[in-house]
Design an enzyme around this catalytic site. Structure first.
Site, short mmCIF file in Angstrom:
data_model
loop_
_atom_site.label_atom_id
_atom_site.label_comp_id
_atom_site.label_asym_id
_atom_site.label_seq_id
_atom_site.Cartn_x
_atom_site.Cartn_y
_atom_site.Cartn_z
N SER A 113 0.83 -1.06 0.01
CA SER A 113 -0.12 0.08 0.02
C SER A 113 0.88 1.23 -0.06
CB SER A 113 -0.76 0.02 1.19
OG SER A 113 -1.62 1.24 1.44
N TYR A 146 -0.64 -0.67 10.46
CA TYR A 146 -0.88 -1.06 9.18
C TYR A 146 0.34 -0.54 8.34
CZ TYR A 146 -3.23 -1.68 4.79
OH TYR A 146 -3.56 -1.90 3.55
#
Length: 169
Positions: A113, A146
């Protein structure tokens, strides 16, 4: 050609299998195999019982975020455990077993990501601390966890590519 999806949620897996059957032409097999990347024993069991002789393409695409601090894989932060350690162990154990050749003849795609890049998240991005993989710093920030897991995915991808290239020499 056979296509297999590994997932912890059988209902989501059934939907994925149905979609894959519609979009993959001439696929002889589309199946679901249970796997929970947040549980070390699940990864080990998956590899031991994997019923096929070879994987040509492995797509690693876990992306969970835990709202509060939880732990997995022997007291490590659970987002990092599922998003990174699960994939790392899966790939390395499949290579060790010989199902995923580590010689460049198979492909491994690790989805990350853009949040791993500093400044791309509301919290400023990853704050990776090798000495604190439990992420026990208060207050817990789920987006930092994350971002850290996705940064680890990028590092793993680079290292795996380097390792395969060196092994092929």
């Amino acid at each position: 050609m056979s296509t297999h999806t590994a997932c912890r949620d059988p209902k989501k897996a059934a939907a994925a299998v149905a979609s894959l059957e519609q979009i993959i032409p001439n696929s002889s097999t589309v199946s679901f195999l249970p796997l929970d990347l947040s549980i070390k024993q699940s990864v080990e069991s998956f590899v031991k019982s994997f019923p096929y002789p070879r994987i040509d393409l492995l797509l690693c695409n876990a992306g969970c975020v835990n709202a509060s601090l939880t732990h997995a894989w022997g007291n490590l932060e659970a987002t990092f455990a599922a998003n990174h350690l699960g994939h790392f162990a899966l790939v390395m154990l499949l290579i060790k077993r010989g199902v995923l050749p580590g010689n460049g003849s198979s492909r491994v795609v690790v989805v990350s990501s853009g949040i791993h890049v500093p400044g791309r998240s509301p919290t400023g991005g990853p704050k990776f601390d090798f000495d604190n993989l439990k992420n026990s710093v208060e207050p817990y920030d789920s987006m930092v966890a994350y971002a850290n897991s996705k940064l680890a995915n990028v590092w793993f991808s680079y290292e795996l590519a380097r390792w395969v290239k060196e092994k092929g020499k």
